[in-house]
Design an enzyme around this catalytic site. Structure first.
Site, PDB file in Angstrom:
ATOM      1  N   LYS A 128       0.844  -1.199   0.000  1.00  0.00           N
ATOM      2  CA  LYS A 128       0.000   0.000   0.000  1.00  0.00           C
ATOM      3  C   LYS A 128       0.878   1.248   0.000  1.00  0.00           C
ATOM      4  CE  LYS A 128      -0.264  -0.515   4.992  1.00  0.00           C
ATOM      5  NZ  LYS A 128      -0.944  -1.224   6.080  1.00  0.00           N
ATOM      6  N   TYR A 167      16.687  29.843   7.487  1.00  0.00           N
ATOM      7  CA  TYR A 167      15.517  30.459   8.129  1.00  0.00           C
ATOM      8  C   TYR A 167      15.661  30.487   9.650  1.00  0.00           C
ATOM      9  CZ  TYR A 167      12.776  30.284   3.808  1.00  0.00           C
ATOM     10  OH  TYR A 167      12.306  30.481   2.541  1.00  0.00           O
TER      11      TYR A 167
HETATM   12  C1  LIG Z   1      -0.143  -2.017   6.713  1.00  0.00           C
HETATM   13  C2  LIG Z   1      -0.603  -3.325   7.199  1.00  0.00           C
HETATM   14  C3  LIG Z   1       0.295  -4.377   7.381  1.00  0.00           C
HETATM   15  C4  LIG Z   1       1.794  -4.190   7.301  1.00  0.00           C
HETATM   16  O1  LIG Z   1       2.217  -3.622   8.546  1.00  0.00           O
HETATM   17  P1  LIG Z   1       3.733  -3.272   8.878  1.00  0.00           P
HETATM   18  O2  LIG Z   1       3.667  -2.776  10.273  1.00  0.00           O
HETATM   19  O3  LIG Z   1       4.148  -2.223   7.924  1.00  0.00           O
HETATM   20  O4  LIG Z   1       4.524  -4.524   8.741  1.00  0.00           O
HETATM   21  C5  LIG Z   1      -0.221  -5.620   7.704  1.00  0.00           C
HETATM   22  N1  LIG Z   1      -1.550  -5.807   7.855  1.00  0.00           N
HETATM   23  C6  LIG Z   1      -2.444  -4.802   7.716  1.00  0.00           C
HETATM   24  C7  LIG Z   1      -3.880  -5.085   7.912  1.00  0.00           C
HETATM   25  C8  LIG Z   1      -2.000  -3.536   7.396  1.00  0.00           C
HETATM   26  O5  LIG Z   1      -2.884  -2.536   7.279  1.00  0.00           O
END
Ligand SMILES: *Cc1c(COP(=O)(O)O)cnc(C)c1O
Length: 342
Positions: A34, A242
């Site tokens: 994702k 800045y």
């Molecule tokens: C994003 C997500 C993961 C991966 O989690 P990490 O902490 O990045 O390893 C796994 N399961 C679900 C349901 C997620 O939303």
């Protein structure tokens, strides 16, 4: 067009991290891709991980699924946010399953594709997404490919971990599915009890260290390089940047590099971050700007306009310095990088 900013991603490190996580879990290992593969580029991530042997991928939305394009036939994709009221047609993406999260989503799926396999998320105490265990009755008649739950505190030694594990075991005993899955990256490191049939790492694939157990095993995947725009000398007593937060105690050699908070090199790195050139450390001086950062280059008198410096972006340390999580550091990397996969 020339881009003065590069993200260099290491294919071997990505594949090695996946293999280490898979071996550590001892079960089938998926990949969360994702947020465009946590900022690295989901398409490239998928192609490297398919070659490494990964067959199960997760995105958040149907839009992300579409952006990813067709996966190799041997791979499968699931959409974590399930199927909402505006996703009715999206459910048609071939080879792609929703992860159903609510009784409404279940009803929607039963209407559009009751015969097709789907995933389901059961909430075991995080109270974010998922059906409550007592709502499990609505699942009757579905073909559940994978039953999931998600851990809220796996990166800590927290009482909720054991509680969620017990809840998930109870749900798994009550709800028939082909596979069961609970662990994210940190959950894998909690031990084999948490592995079930499939684990779903994200962060650690990309070099993140959610728990100490990963140190020394998970390799950095991302390296950031920026080009020097100007080289200058700051006279003693004058400031830089800045807010004039850095004041030169003595004459100081400075390189101004082409990266800033618009690229995800956050203001938290002001005065504490650093970069490298030719093995020398170049500390950040004063505030990080939107597109620029000032580096003390006294250690490298030869550094000049057009040279490429490498930012120190080791995720655990960078998170501490910047006050951001390792997740935010990766997913915050902006769109101005030219991405190179080696
Ligand atoms: C994003 C997500 C993961 C991966 O989690 P990490 O902490 O990045 O390893 C796994 N399961 C679900 C349901 C997620 O939303």
């Amino acid at each position: 067009m020339h881009q003065p900013l590069r993200m260099i991603c290491n294919k071997d490190a990505l594949a090695t991290n996946w293999k280490w996580l898979a071996a550590r879990a001892g079960v089938r290992c998926a990949a969360a891709v994702k947020a465009d593969g946590y900022g690295l580029g989901a398409r490239e991530v998928v192609s490297v991980l398919v070659a490494a042997g990964c067959r199960d991928f997760f995105v958040s939305t149907w839009w992300e699924a579409e952006q990813l394009g067709l996966l190799p036939v041997e791979a499968s994709l699931a959409v974590l946010h399930g199927i909402g009221p505006d996703d009715l047609r999206s459910g048609d993406v071939p080879g792609c399953r929703p992860v159903l999260n609510t009784p409404d989503q279940v009803a929607r799926w039963k209407q559009i594709a009751p015969e097709r396999p789907c995933d389901v998320m059961i909430d075991t105490g995080m109270n974010r997404l998922g059906l409550r265990p007592e709502e499990g009755g609505v699942l009757a008649g579905l073909r559940i490919h994978t039953l999931h739950s998600h851990l809220a505190c796996a990166d800590e030694d927290h009482l909720l971990n054991g509680k969620q594990l017990r809840q998930f075991r109870a749900a798994a005993a009550a709800i028939p599915a082909e596979r069961y899955s609970l662990a994210n990256s940190a959950g894998i490191l909690l031990g084999p009890d948490y592995a079930f049939d499939l684990v779903r790492p994200g962060l650690s694939l990309y070099g993140g260290i959610p728990r100490l157990e990963a140190r020394g095993h998970i390799e950095a995947v991302v390296q950031l390089e920026a080009q020097v725009v100007q080289r200058r000398t700051i006279p003693a007593g004058e400031s830089c940047g800045y807010g004039a937060t850095f004041v030169a105690a003595q004459e100081t050699q400075v390189a101004i590099a082409n990266i800033g908070y618009a690229d995800g090199y956050w203001r938290g790195f002001s005065s504490v971050g650093s970069a490298r050139f030719d093995d020398a450390a170049l500390p950040v001086l004063g505030r990080v700007s939107m597109d620029l950062v000032a580096l003390d280059c006294g250690a490298r008198p030869g550094l000049k306009e057009g040279d490429w410096i490498s930012l120190d972006f080791e995720l655990e340390r960078a998170a501490e310095q910047s006050g951001k999580s390792q997740y935010e550091l990766l997913t915050g990397l902006g769109h101005r990088f030219e991405r190179h996969w080696h």
